[in-house]
Design a protein around this motif. Structure first.
Motif, PDB file in Angstrom:
ATOM      1  N   LEU A  28      35.752  49.692  44.798  1.00  0.00           N
ATOM      2  CA  LEU A  28      36.886  49.485  43.890  1.00  0.00           C
ATOM      3  C   LEU A  28      38.210  49.837  44.565  1.00  0.00           C
ATOM      4  N   LYS A  65      37.218  45.365  52.146  1.00  0.00           N
ATOM      5  CA  LYS A  65      36.616  45.054  50.848  1.00  0.00           C
ATOM      6  C   LYS A  65      35.211  44.488  51.030  1.00  0.00           C
ATOM      7  N   GLU A  69      39.133  47.044  46.859  1.00  0.00           N
ATOM      8  CA  GLU A  69      39.620  45.888  46.114  1.00  0.00           C
ATOM      9  C   GLU A  69      41.055  46.106  45.636  1.00  0.00           C
ATOM     10  N   THR A 104      30.368  52.516  44.941  1.00  0.00           N
ATOM     11  CA  THR A 104      31.084  51.722  43.945  1.00  0.00           C
ATOM     12  C   THR A 104      32.554  52.117  43.908  1.00  0.00           C
TER      13      THR A 104
END
Length: 71
Positions: free
Chosen positions: A56, A19, A59, A52
């Motif tokens: 995500l 992450k 995460e 991006t």
């Protein structure tokens, strides 16, 4: 404590590292997109979108690990 619990800290640490790395790559892509020369704007925006998305995903994988699932 189940045998799987003995190694869950390592899986969580690896997910946290992924992450953090993805967030750093995304930050670099955002900076490059802001200062892109005219002919490279589209390519750098595409790189930012990809970074991006990867951030995500990293995460979400970390959240799955923390909730007891597998990444």
């Amino acid at each position: 404590m189940a045998p799987a619990d003995l190694f869950s800290w390592r899986e969580e640490a690896e997910a946290e590292a992924r992450k953090a790395a993805a967030a750093e790559i995304r930050a670099q892509a955002a900076m490059k997109a802001r200062v892109a020369p005219h002919g490279q704007v589209r390519a750098r925006q595409d790189q930012l979108k990809a970074a991006t998305l990867e951030a995500l995903r990293a995460e979400l994988a970390l959240e799955r690990v923390r909730k007891g699932g597998s990444a």
